[in-house]
Design a protein around this motif. Structure first.
Motif, PDB file in Angstrom:
ATOM      1  N   TYR A  74      50.943  89.540  82.929  1.00 44.31           N
ATOM      2  CA  TYR A  74      50.681  88.293  82.198  1.00 44.31           C
ATOM      3  C   TYR A  74      51.842  87.328  82.353  1.00 44.31           C
ATOM      4  CZ  TYR A  74      50.094  85.043  78.319  1.00 44.31           C
ATOM      5  OH  TYR A  74      49.986  83.906  77.549  1.00 44.31           O
ATOM      6  N   GLY A  75      53.078  87.840  82.234  1.00 42.20           N
ATOM      7  CA  GLY A  75      54.236  86.965  82.387  1.00 42.20           C
ATOM      8  C   GLY A  75      54.309  86.353  83.774  1.00 42.20           C
ATOM      9  N   LEU A  76      54.037  87.148  84.806  1.00 44.84           N
ATOM     10  CA  LEU A  76      54.063  86.628  86.167  1.00 44.84           C
ATOM     11  C   LEU A  76      52.946  85.618  86.412  1.00 44.84           C
ATOM     12  CD1 LEU A  76      54.871  89.871  88.198  1.00 44.84           C
ATOM     13  CD2 LEU A  76      56.366  87.905  87.855  1.00 44.84           C
ATOM     14  N   SER A  77      51.815  85.814  85.756  1.00 43.95           N
ATOM     15  CA  SER A  77      50.693  84.890  85.951  1.00 43.95           C
ATOM     16  C   SER A  77      50.981  83.510  85.389  1.00 43.95           C
ATOM     17  CB  SER A  77      49.421  85.454  85.307  1.00 43.95           C
ATOM     18  OG  SER A  77      49.529  85.436  83.890  1.00 43.95           O
ATOM     19  N   GLN A 105      48.494  90.786  87.648  1.00 41.73           N
ATOM     20  CA  GLN A 105      48.928  89.400  87.788  1.00 41.73           C
ATOM     21  C   GLN A 105      47.813  88.533  88.358  1.00 41.73           C
ATOM     22  OE1 GLN A 105      49.584  87.654  90.835  1.00 41.73           O
ATOM     23  NE2 GLN A 105      50.340  85.804  89.803  1.00 41.73           N
ATOM     24  N   GLY A 106      47.143  89.045  89.385  1.00 39.48           N
ATOM     25  CA  GLY A 106      46.019  88.303  89.946  1.00 39.48           C
ATOM     26  C   GLY A 106      44.867  88.181  88.971  1.00 39.48           C
ATOM     27  N   THR A 107      44.641  89.243  88.188  1.00 37.67           N
ATOM     28  CA  THR A 107      43.559  89.216  87.204  1.00 37.67           C
ATOM     29  C   THR A 107      43.813  88.154  86.141  1.00 37.67           C
ATOM     30  OG1 THR A 107      43.118  91.570  87.527  1.00 37.67           O
ATOM     31  CG2 THR A 107      42.313  90.575  85.487  1.00 37.67           C
ATOM     32  N   PHE A 108      45.014  88.131  85.595  1.00 43.81           N
ATOM     33  CA  PHE A 108      45.342  87.160  84.548  1.00 43.81           C
ATOM     34  C   PHE A 108      45.418  85.742  85.106  1.00 43.81           C
ATOM     35  CE2 PHE A 108      47.621  90.906  82.414  1.00 43.81           C
ATOM     36  CZ  PHE A 108      46.484  91.212  81.664  1.00 43.81           C
ATOM     37  N   SER A 109      45.834  85.610  86.369  1.00 48.38           N
ATOM     38  CA  SER A 109      45.895  84.272  86.969  1.00 48.38           C
ATOM     39  C   SER A 109      44.514  83.661  87.120  1.00 48.38           C
ATOM     40  CB  SER A 109      46.582  84.345  88.336  1.00 48.38           C
ATOM     41  OG  SER A 109      47.930  84.746  88.207  1.00 48.38           O
ATOM     42  N   ALA A 110      43.501  84.501  87.237  1.00 50.83           N
ATOM     43  CA  ALA A 110      42.140  84.004  87.400  1.00 50.83           C
ATOM     44  C   ALA A 110      41.522  83.531  86.093  1.00 50.83           C
ATOM     45  CB  ALA A 110      41.266  85.095  88.024  1.00 50.83           C
ATOM     46  N   VAL A 111      42.156  83.857  84.965  1.00 50.17           N
ATOM     47  CA  VAL A 111      41.651  83.402  83.670  1.00 50.17           C
ATOM     48  C   VAL A 111      42.073  81.954  83.464  1.00 50.17           C
ATOM     49  CG1 VAL A 111      41.682  83.782  81.184  1.00 50.17           C
ATOM     50  CG2 VAL A 111      41.780  85.727  82.741  1.00 50.17           C
ATOM     51  N   PRO A 112      41.173  81.034  83.241  1.00 49.65           N
ATOM     52  CA  PRO A 112      41.544  79.623  83.072  1.00 49.65           C
ATOM     53  C   PRO A 112      42.532  79.420  81.931  1.00 49.65           C
ATOM     54  CG  PRO A 112      39.171  79.854  83.339  1.00 49.65           C
ATOM     55  CD  PRO A 112      39.713  81.240  83.176  1.00 49.65           C
ATOM     56  N   ARG A 113      43.505  78.556  82.134  1.00 50.19           N
ATOM     57  CA  ARG A 113      44.496  78.265  81.114  1.00 50.19           C
ATOM     58  C   ARG A 113      43.856  77.641  79.874  1.00 50.19           C
ATOM     59  NH1 ARG A 113      49.938  77.745  82.585  1.00 50.19           N
ATOM     60  NH2 ARG A 113      50.438  79.375  84.114  1.00 50.19           N
ATOM     61  N   GLU A 114      42.718  76.970  80.076  1.00 50.35           N
ATOM     62  CA  GLU A 114      42.074  76.307  78.941  1.00 50.35           C
ATOM     63  C   GLU A 114      41.698  77.299  77.841  1.00 50.35           C
ATOM     64  OE1 GLU A 114      41.407  75.799  82.052  1.00 50.35           O
ATOM     65  OE2 GLU A 114      42.055  73.708  82.310  1.00 50.35           O
ATOM     66  N   ILE A 115      41.391  78.555  78.239  1.00 49.43           N
ATOM     67  CA  ILE A 115      41.056  79.562  77.230  1.00 49.43           C
ATOM     68  C   ILE A 115      42.250  79.820  76.324  1.00 49.43           C
ATOM     69  CG2 ILE A 115      40.425  81.984  76.900  1.00 49.43           C
ATOM     70  CD1 ILE A 115      38.790  81.851  79.419  1.00 49.43           C
ATOM     71  N   THR A 138      45.429  90.443  72.843  1.00 50.42           N
ATOM     72  CA  THR A 138      44.606  91.584  72.445  1.00 50.42           C
ATOM     73  C   THR A 138      43.145  91.221  72.206  1.00 50.42           C
ATOM     74  OG1 THR A 138      45.283  91.246  70.140  1.00 50.42           O
ATOM     75  CG2 THR A 138      46.575  92.795  71.465  1.00 50.42           C
ATOM     76  N   ASP A 139      42.894  90.044  71.662  1.00 48.61           N
ATOM     77  CA  ASP A 139      41.533  89.683  71.251  1.00 48.61           C
ATOM     78  C   ASP A 139      40.775  88.829  72.263  1.00 48.61           C
ATOM     79  OD1 ASP A 139      42.100  91.009  68.892  1.00 48.61           O
ATOM     80  OD2 ASP A 139      42.745  89.193  67.841  1.00 48.61           O
ATOM     81  N   VAL A 140      41.507  88.146  73.126  1.00 46.51           N
ATOM     82  CA  VAL A 140      40.848  87.222  74.059  1.00 46.51           C
ATOM     83  C   VAL A 140      41.085  87.638  75.515  1.00 46.51           C
ATOM     84  CG1 VAL A 140      40.630  84.831  74.827  1.00 46.51           C
ATOM     85  CG2 VAL A 140      41.070  85.328  72.404  1.00 46.51           C
ATOM     86  N   LEU A 141      42.347  87.694  75.894  1.00 50.25           N
ATOM     87  CA  LEU A 141      42.662  87.887  77.306  1.00 50.25           C
ATOM     88  C   LEU A 141      42.290  89.275  77.810  1.00 50.25           C
ATOM     89  CD1 LEU A 141      43.888  86.590  79.811  1.00 50.25           C
ATOM     90  CD2 LEU A 141      46.113  87.489  79.096  1.00 50.25           C
ATOM     91  N   MET A 142      42.677  90.319  77.084  1.00 46.46           N
ATOM     92  CA  MET A 142      42.427  91.674  77.575  1.00 46.46           C
ATOM     93  C   MET A 142      40.942  92.004  77.674  1.00 46.46           C
ATOM     94  SD  MET A 142      45.592  93.885  75.985  1.00 46.46           S
ATOM     95  CE  MET A 142      45.062  95.339  76.889  1.00 46.46           C
ATOM     96  N   PRO A 143      40.094  91.600  76.712  1.00 44.83           N
ATOM     97  CA  PRO A 143      38.653  91.851  76.908  1.00 44.83           C
ATOM     98  C   PRO A 143      38.087  91.146  78.140  1.00 44.83           C
ATOM     99  CG  PRO A 143      39.119  91.430  74.598  1.00 44.83           C
ATOM    100  CD  PRO A 143      40.375  91.113  75.344  1.00 44.83           C
ATOM    101  N   LEU A 159      39.829  94.201  92.563  1.00 46.03           N
ATOM    102  CA  LEU A 159      40.956  94.707  93.330  1.00 46.03           C
ATOM    103  C   LEU A 159      41.811  93.572  93.856  1.00 46.03           C
ATOM    104  CD1 LEU A 159      39.168  97.514  95.340  1.00 46.03           C
ATOM    105  CD2 LEU A 159      40.757  97.817  93.449  1.00 46.03           C
ATOM    106  N   ALA A 160      41.212  92.423  94.096  1.00 45.27           N
ATOM    107  CA  ALA A 160      41.969  91.272  94.573  1.00 45.27           C
ATOM    108  C   ALA A 160      42.540  90.463  93.423  1.00 45.27           C
ATOM    109  CB  ALA A 160      41.065  90.373  95.421  1.00 45.27           C
ATOM    110  N   GLY A 161      42.233  90.861  92.198  1.00 50.47           N
ATOM    111  CA  GLY A 161      42.793  90.168  91.057  1.00 50.47           C
ATOM    112  C   GLY A 161      41.887  89.142  90.452  1.00 50.47           C
ATOM    113  N   GLY A 162      40.606  89.156  90.796  1.00 48.40           N
ATOM    114  CA  GLY A 162      39.689  88.183  90.249  1.00 48.40           C
ATOM    115  C   GLY A 162      39.030  88.657  88.977  1.00 48.40           C
ATOM    116  N   VAL A 163      38.546  87.717  88.177  1.00 48.65           N
ATOM    117  CA  VAL A 163      37.809  88.020  86.973  1.00 48.65           C
ATOM    118  C   VAL A 163      36.445  87.411  87.098  1.00 48.65           C
ATOM    119  CG1 VAL A 163      37.697  87.710  84.483  1.00 48.65           C
ATOM    120  CG2 VAL A 163      39.892  88.084  85.562  1.00 48.65           C
ATOM    121  N   LYS A 164      35.423  88.202  86.778  1.00 45.34           N
ATOM    122  CA  LYS A 164      34.048  87.741  86.943  1.00 45.34           C
ATOM    123  C   LYS A 164      33.470  87.398  85.569  1.00 45.34           C
ATOM    124  CE  LYS A 164      29.987  89.035  89.624  1.00 45.34           C
ATOM    125  NZ  LYS A 164      29.372  90.100  90.415  1.00 45.34           N
ATOM    126  N   TYR A 165      32.905  86.248  85.461  1.00 43.88           N
ATOM    127  CA  TYR A 165      32.341  85.798  84.181  1.00 43.88           C
ATOM    128  C   TYR A 165      30.831  85.957  84.194  1.00 43.88           C
ATOM    129  CZ  TYR A 165      36.898  83.755  83.438  1.00 43.88           C
ATOM    130  OH  TYR A 165      38.245  83.577  83.283  1.00 43.88           O
TER     131      TYR A 165
END
Length: 270
Positions: free
Chosen positions: A91-94, A156-166, A182-187, A264-270
């Protein structure tokens, strides 16, 4: 187009056989009398006679439970540590500039280029002083040197794919950094987290170099299999190898829905 499909199916078939044939031979040796396999001049490639004597002999004459449990506890601890340490690091690196984050991740991954033998010998000397030699926590900490950089890379890739707006919206609604994690990012990033855990667990499960150097007295299961082969106990080694594959298959089947390329590439699917 038709030729392309044929080549695709042919390639997939060859790729599948490449992984399934060794597993088939393992089952064949485990459940066939030795006279048809290990003791035969020309071993049979089909099951001529089914028997459980090989497994019964191996599990009653040799210690299997202790190495199995040690491997399981070490792998589980490695996976948990990879998540506990990797989530905040990823998360810090993202949240760093991409060039800086990329440089740090490359530096972390370069540590995996150092041969395990060079790392394990000095660490074993220090672990003897710290009473961590031949222990579950000590072996898990050493294996974490390899798994943690990979876990951080994925997370790092996973968290980077989460929009900052969230994150901005959560902060505007009064969420603290901890509650956002705990309540938003990790789920949202759960697939990437599970993938990082599974890769770390599977690496530890069959890791050999650190295990044989840092845990020689009470070995893990891969080391126990190797020792039985060296002693000429091939049937025991085959029986242990058969059971060795079961947790991997079960865990992979349970978590297979998360094993996708974008995770595996660090993406998050919505």
């Amino acid at each position: 187009m038709k030729a392309g499909k044929i080549l695709t199916y042919l390639g997939a078939t060859i790729f599948t056989l490449y992984f399934l044939v060794p597993l088939y031979l393992l089952f064949l040796i485990a459940f066939s009398p030795a006279k048809f396999t290990l003791e035969a001049l020309y071993p049979s490639l089909i099951l001529k006679q089914f028997t459980l004597n090989n497994l019964i002999y191996a599990f009653t004459q040799y210690d299997f439970i202790s190495p199995f449990l040690k491997s399981f506890f070490v792998a589980s601890l490695v996976g948990i540590l990879a998540i506990v340490l990797g989530v905040p690091a990823g998360y810090g690196l993202s949240r760093l500039p991409s060039r800086l984050a990329y440089g740090i991740i490359v530096l972390l991954l370069i540590t995996n280029m150092v041969p395990g033998l060079i790392v394990a010998i000095p660490i074993s000397v220090e672990f003897i002083k710290l009473h961590l030699f031949d222990s579950i926590p000590g072996l898990a900490l050493v294996q974490e040197l390899v798994t943690l950089p990979l876990a951080v890379f994925i997370l790092q890739g996973t968290f980077s794919a989460v929009p900052r707006e969230i994150e901005y919206q959560a902060k505007m609604d009064g969420a603290s950094t901890f509650s956002f994690l705990t309540d938003v990012l990790m789920p949202v990033a759960l697939p990437g987290i599970v993938t990082a855990f599974l890769i770390s667990w599977m690496f530890s499960w069959d890791e050999f170099t650190y295990a044989i150097l840092l845990s020689p007295i009470h070995p893990t299961l891969p080391v126990e299999i190797y020792l039985n082969i060296e002693r000429g106990n091939e049937l025991a080694a085959v029986a242990f190898s058969l059971v060795f594959t079961i947790p991997v298959i079960v865990l992979t089947l349970i978590l297979q829905k998360y094993l996708k390329g974008e995770y595996l590439a660090g993406g998050v699917k919505y």
